[in-house]
Design a protein around this motif. Structure first.
Motif, PDB file in Angstrom:
ATOM      1  N   ILE A  76      24.776  32.655  39.398  1.00  0.00           N
ATOM      2  CA  ILE A  76      26.063  32.033  39.094  1.00  0.00           C
ATOM      3  C   ILE A  76      27.160  32.774  39.858  1.00  0.00           C
ATOM      4  CG2 ILE A  76      27.780  31.698  37.252  1.00  0.00           C
ATOM      5  CD1 ILE A  76      25.520  29.774  36.953  1.00  0.00           C
ATOM      6  N   ALA A  77      27.980  32.015  40.601  1.00  0.00           N
ATOM      7  CA  ALA A  77      29.073  32.626  41.366  1.00  0.00           C
ATOM      8  C   ALA A  77      30.281  32.832  40.467  1.00  0.00           C
ATOM      9  CB  ALA A  77      29.433  31.754  42.568  1.00  0.00           C
ATOM     10  N   GLY A  78      30.131  33.703  39.485  1.00  0.00           N
ATOM     11  CA  GLY A  78      31.256  34.074  38.633  1.00  0.00           C
ATOM     12  C   GLY A  78      31.801  35.394  39.145  1.00  0.00           C
ATOM     13  N   ILE A  79      33.062  35.376  39.592  1.00  0.00           N
ATOM     14  CA  ILE A  79      33.581  36.567  40.267  1.00  0.00           C
ATOM     15  C   ILE A  79      33.626  37.766  39.323  1.00  0.00           C
ATOM     16  CG2 ILE A  79      35.461  37.493  41.669  1.00  0.00           C
ATOM     17  CD1 ILE A  79      34.027  35.037  42.874  1.00  0.00           C
ATOM     18  N   SER A  80      34.090  37.544  38.063  1.00  0.00           N
ATOM     19  CA  SER A  80      34.175  38.684  37.143  1.00  0.00           C
ATOM     20  C   SER A  80      32.784  39.258  36.864  1.00  0.00           C
ATOM     21  CB  SER A  80      34.873  38.282  35.842  1.00  0.00           C
ATOM     22  OG  SER A  80      34.209  37.196  35.225  1.00  0.00           O
ATOM     23  N   ILE A  84      30.131  39.103  38.967  1.00  0.00           N
ATOM     24  CA  ILE A  84      29.639  39.742  40.191  1.00  0.00           C
ATOM     25  C   ILE A  84      30.256  41.132  40.348  1.00  0.00           C
ATOM     26  CG2 ILE A  84      29.743  39.632  42.720  1.00  0.00           C
ATOM     27  CD1 ILE A  84      29.437  36.562  42.463  1.00  0.00           C
ATOM     28  N   VAL A  85      31.581  41.215  40.144  1.00  0.00           N
ATOM     29  CA  VAL A  85      32.269  42.495  40.296  1.00  0.00           C
ATOM     30  C   VAL A  85      31.931  43.431  39.135  1.00  0.00           C
ATOM     31  CG1 VAL A  85      34.519  43.603  40.441  1.00  0.00           C
ATOM     32  CG2 VAL A  85      34.141  41.421  41.547  1.00  0.00           C
ATOM     33  N   GLY A  86      31.930  42.871  37.913  1.00  0.00           N
ATOM     34  CA  GLY A  86      31.659  43.689  36.734  1.00  0.00           C
ATOM     35  C   GLY A  86      30.299  44.364  36.810  1.00  0.00           C
ATOM     36  N   GLY A  87      29.330  43.671  37.401  1.00  0.00           N
ATOM     37  CA  GLY A  87      27.987  44.232  37.517  1.00  0.00           C
ATOM     38  C   GLY A  87      27.942  45.484  38.376  1.00  0.00           C
ATOM     39  N   LEU A  88      28.958  45.634  39.241  1.00  0.00           N
ATOM     40  CA  LEU A  88      29.028  46.837  40.086  1.00  0.00           C
ATOM     41  C   LEU A  88      29.538  48.034  39.291  1.00  0.00           C
ATOM     42  CD1 LEU A  88      30.618  45.325  43.335  1.00  0.00           C
ATOM     43  CD2 LEU A  88      28.363  46.382  43.168  1.00  0.00           C
ATOM     44  N   LEU A  89      30.133  47.750  38.127  1.00  0.00           N
ATOM     45  CA  LEU A  89      30.798  48.814  37.358  1.00  0.00           C
ATOM     46  C   LEU A  89      29.982  49.246  36.156  1.00  0.00           C
ATOM     47  CD1 LEU A  89      34.283  47.078  37.347  1.00  0.00           C
ATOM     48  CD2 LEU A  89      33.576  48.959  38.827  1.00  0.00           C
ATOM     49  N   SER A  90      28.782  48.703  36.038  1.00  0.00           N
ATOM     50  CA  SER A  90      27.976  48.968  34.867  1.00  0.00           C
ATOM     51  C   SER A  90      26.771  49.817  35.241  1.00  0.00           C
ATOM     52  CB  SER A  90      27.521  47.639  34.254  1.00  0.00           C
ATOM     53  OG  SER A  90      26.709  47.871  33.147  1.00  0.00           O
ATOM     54  N   SER A  91      26.399  50.724  34.339  1.00  0.00           N
ATOM     55  CA  SER A  91      25.247  51.575  34.627  1.00  0.00           C
ATOM     56  C   SER A  91      23.941  50.833  34.376  1.00  0.00           C
ATOM     57  CB  SER A  91      25.303  52.847  33.771  1.00  0.00           C
ATOM     58  OG  SER A  91      25.477  52.486  32.421  1.00  0.00           O
ATOM     59  N   SER A  92      23.991  49.842  33.480  1.00  0.00           N
ATOM     60  CA  SER A  92      22.774  49.100  33.174  1.00  0.00           C
ATOM     61  C   SER A  92      22.406  48.198  34.349  1.00  0.00           C
ATOM     62  CB  SER A  92      22.967  48.256  31.916  1.00  0.00           C
ATOM     63  OG  SER A  92      23.957  47.281  32.143  1.00  0.00           O
ATOM     64  N   VAL A 125      31.717  40.226  47.475  1.00  0.00           N
ATOM     65  CA  VAL A 125      33.106  40.714  47.379  1.00  0.00           C
ATOM     66  C   VAL A 125      33.698  40.919  48.774  1.00  0.00           C
ATOM     67  CG1 VAL A 125      34.582  42.596  46.574  1.00  0.00           C
ATOM     68  CG2 VAL A 125      32.724  41.764  45.124  1.00  0.00           C
ATOM     69  N   ILE A 126      32.914  41.475  49.688  1.00  0.00           N
ATOM     70  CA  ILE A 126      33.384  41.650  51.073  1.00  0.00           C
ATOM     71  C   ILE A 126      33.718  40.288  51.671  1.00  0.00           C
ATOM     72  CG2 ILE A 126      32.645  42.326  53.416  1.00  0.00           C
ATOM     73  CD1 ILE A 126      31.010  44.596  52.039  1.00  0.00           C
ATOM     74  N   GLY A 128      34.773  37.814  27.239  1.00  0.00           N
ATOM     75  CA  GLY A 128      34.554  36.368  27.250  1.00  0.00           C
ATOM     76  C   GLY A 128      33.501  35.897  28.239  1.00  0.00           C
ATOM     77  N   SER A 129      32.807  36.839  28.862  1.00  0.00           N
ATOM     78  CA  SER A 129      31.683  36.529  29.765  1.00  0.00           C
ATOM     79  C   SER A 129      32.037  35.633  30.943  1.00  0.00           C
ATOM     80  CB  SER A 129      30.518  35.878  29.007  1.00  0.00           C
ATOM     81  OG  SER A 129      30.223  36.579  27.841  1.00  0.00           O
ATOM     82  N   GLY A 130      33.263  35.710  31.459  1.00  0.00           N
ATOM     83  CA  GLY A 130      33.536  34.931  32.667  1.00  0.00           C
ATOM     84  C   GLY A 130      34.994  34.592  32.872  1.00  0.00           C
ATOM     85  N   CYS A 131      35.276  34.064  34.067  1.00  0.00           N
ATOM     86  CA  CYS A 131      36.655  33.731  34.417  1.00  0.00           C
ATOM     87  C   CYS A 131      36.748  32.298  34.933  1.00  0.00           C
ATOM     88  CB  CYS A 131      37.189  34.739  35.435  1.00  0.00           C
ATOM     89  SG  CYS A 131      36.200  34.882  36.941  1.00  0.00           S
ATOM     90  N   THR A 132      37.732  32.054  35.778  1.00  0.00           N
ATOM     91  CA  THR A 132      37.989  30.712  36.288  1.00  0.00           C
ATOM     92  C   THR A 132      36.806  30.168  37.098  1.00  0.00           C
ATOM     93  OG1 THR A 132      40.016  31.884  36.839  1.00  0.00           O
ATOM     94  CG2 THR A 132      40.085  29.507  36.999  1.00  0.00           C
ATOM     95  N   SER A 133      36.116  31.060  37.815  1.00  0.00           N
ATOM     96  CA  SER A 133      34.980  30.630  38.632  1.00  0.00           C
ATOM     97  C   SER A 133      33.712  30.457  37.799  1.00  0.00           C
ATOM     98  CB  SER A 133      34.729  31.634  39.760  1.00  0.00           C
ATOM     99  OG  SER A 133      34.649  32.948  39.238  1.00  0.00           O
ATOM    100  N   GLY A 134      33.338  31.496  37.041  1.00  0.00           N
ATOM    101  CA  GLY A 134      32.093  31.452  36.272  1.00  0.00           C
ATOM    102  C   GLY A 134      32.093  30.380  35.195  1.00  0.00           C
TER     103      GLY A 134
END
Lengths: 144, 142
Positions: free
Chosen positions: A30-34, A36-44, A57-58, A100-106
């Motif tokens: 799923i191309a949900g920006i929050s 995709i980015v959030g997954g980079l900030l999580s240790s799990s 993101v690039i 909320g598990s997502g933003c405008t894209s997701g």
């Protein structure tokens, strides 16, 4: 409605829809920006590699760079809010999209495209909050 | 490797779409969220057309993709399985919408707007990432 730009809105929206559709069809994600980015900030560890997330993101930044340097298409990104408002808004967007598990894209593009009730409710929630916030800042207390 | 290239291409198309549609500009977004200006003719419905254009293209691709058991580049279709409408979903949506209405940035356009190299955008993205990391550290996702 002097600022209304229906043609570029439809064309740009079509590109966003194409990007989201291809991402699901080709990569199964799923191309949900929050997300995709959030997954980079999580240790799990998620099922999507950090390289895939980073590449997306690039691309998000590269797309506008290519158009602004290589074409005559012009755009701007005007922030008029005061610094404390920017900080509070950034935190709200970060925390809110995570809870909320997502933003405008997701939710807005991907979720509605797969006819998800959760995403419809989420989209109505953030749209309603956006409408009310602008009512307060622009019309009730005047200019944020 | 193929998956990374697809990600880069899809991200680039997405960013180009945000740029062309004008959604990279918070003022366009706020112009849409200001439905209270409909009466005096100051409303900008562009965002609705972006959503509409996006859905017209995405719905058929999504419905076709949903019928497949695996992705073209291999691996399964990683679709959300949660179908429950929860309080968290709505509270999160309301918080996000409030932040969105304050500045006019949601996550995609904020990241794409880094291309302009403006300090305000950098500060917004930085605090957004702090919010995402903090909420995840507190296990508020899922």
């Amino acid at each position: 409605m002097e600022n209304f730009t229906p043609v570029s809105a439809l064309l740009g929206g079509g590109l966003i829809g194409l990007a989201s559709g291809l991402y699901l069809l080709l990569n199964g994600r799923i191309a949900g920006i929050s997300g995709i980015v959030g997954g980079l900030l999580s240790s799990s560890k998620g099922s999507t590699s950090a390289f895939e997330r980073l590449a997306f993101v690039i691309g998000l930044i590269a797309g506008p760079l290519v158009l602004m340097t290589g074409t005559s298409i012009e755009a701007q990104s005007v922030v008029t809010s005061a610094l404390p408002v920017i900080v509070i808004a950034g935190l709200l967007v970060g925390v809110g999209t995570t809870i909320g598990s997502g933003c405008t894209s997701g939710h807005g593009i991907c979720g509605l495209s797969r006819f998800s009730l959760r995403s419809l409710v989420a989209t109505l929630s953030f749209m309603a909050a956006g409408f009310v916030t602008v009512l307060v800042t622009r019309h009730l207390i005047g200019g944020a | 490797m193929m998956r990374i290239i697809v990600s880069l291409i899809c991200g680039t198309l997405f960013g180009a779409g945000l740029y062309i549609s004008g959604m990279i500009d918070p003022q366009k977004v706020l112009g849409f969220l200001d439905i209270w200006a409909i009466a005096d003719g100051g409303w900008d419905p562009s965002l609705a057309f972006v959503m509409g254009g996006g859905l017209v293209v995405a719905v058929p691709i999504f419905q076709f993709a949903k019928s497949r058991s695996d992705a073209v580049c291999g691996g399964g279709m990683d679709l959300p399985s949660n179908k429950n409408v929860t309080t968290k979903l709505i509270v999160g949506g309301l918080m996000f919408g409030t932040g969105w209405g304050l500045v006019g940035y949601c996550p995609g356009p904020a990241l794409s707007a880094l291309a302009f190299g403006q300090m305000d955008t950098i500060i917004f993205v930085a605090t957004m990432l702090v919010g995402m990391a903090g909420a995840r550290a507190l296990r508020l996702n899922s």
